[in-house]
Design an enzyme around this catalytic site. Sequence first.
Site, PDB file in Angstrom:
ATOM      1  N   ASP A  53     -16.657  62.985  30.303  1.00 40.74           N
ATOM      2  CA  ASP A  53     -16.402  63.768  29.123  1.00 40.74           C
ATOM      3  C   ASP A  53     -14.939  64.420  29.218  1.00 40.74           C
ATOM      4  O   ASP A  53     -14.407  64.266  30.002  1.00 40.74           O
ATOM      5  CB  ASP A  53     -17.283  65.106  29.075  1.00 40.74           C
ATOM      6  N   TYR A 111     -21.082  62.221  42.628  1.00 39.27           N
ATOM      7  CA  TYR A 111     -20.201  63.378  41.923  1.00 39.27           C
ATOM      8  C   TYR A 111     -20.025  64.208  42.782  1.00 39.27           C
ATOM      9  O   TYR A 111     -20.837  64.779  43.647  1.00 39.27           O
ATOM     10  CB  TYR A 111     -20.942  63.731  40.677  1.00 39.27           C
TER      11      TYR A 111
END
EC number: 5.4.99.12
Length: 246
Positions: A53, A111
Site C-alpha cells: 500500500d 514482514y
Amino acid sequence: MRRIKCTIAYDGTNFAGYQIQQQKRTVQGELERALSIIHKGQFVRVYASGRTDATVHAYGQVIHFDTPLTIPDERWPKALNALLPDDVIVKEASEVPSSFHARFSVKKKEYRYRVWIGEKNVFLRHYVYHHPYDVSVPAMNEALRYLIGTHDFTSFCSAKTEVDDKVRTIYEAEVVQEGEELIFRLVGNGFLYNMVRIIVGTVLEVGRGERCAEEIKTILEQKNRSVAGKTAPGHGLYLWHVSYDN
C-alpha cells in the site's frame, strides 16, 4: 524470451503503492518506465510477489519480467538503477526458468513492522510508527504465539479484502525491543489485506495492558474484524523477504 527475477527495495513514502494506478506515482510504474527505455519503447510487464500500500516500504520485494535482450544477469541492476528514481533500487537479478512466477511461486513472506516508543524523532517519522507508551514485550510475545499455526484470519484483515479464503499459516511471530524501537517480525505463507498492520495494532493494545494475551485466541475464533484492534499506519511496515523453492 528470458525470464529475469529481481530483488528490489523501495522507500514507500512518496508512492501511492506498488501496483500501477492511473495518474499516480507507483513502484510498478517506475519499473515499467525504466524497462521501456531499456527496450527502446517496447512495453514490458512487471510481476511482483504482492502489492504494498501507499507509504509501505520494501527491503526484499521480488519481481520478474520477460525480455528478449541478452543483457547478463549482473548488469541488470546497474542498467535499471541508472533509470530508476532514488527511492527504488534493484539489489540483484538472475535468470530463472519460465515456470517461475514472482507471485504464484512464493513459499513464505516475512514482514517487519517498526514501532518507536521513545520521544518523537523527526528523522524517523516516515519509517516508524511513533507509539510513546509503556508496553510489555513479554505480554505481546505471548499474544503473538496464539497466531502461530493455520487459522482463519478474518478478524485480522480489512473488510475490503476481496479473497474468499482467509485461512493462512503463520510460521513465526515475535517482537523484540532494541533500545527505543520495537520490531515486530511475522513469517507466513501469505498475508491478507492489512493483516500485519491489524495484528500489530491489536498486539500493541495487549502491550499497553488494555487486553490480555489470551484474547487473541477469542478474536481469531469470532472471525469479526470489529473485535480486533486498530490498523497500525502503513509507514511502519516493511516487506522484508520473500522465499521460494530453490
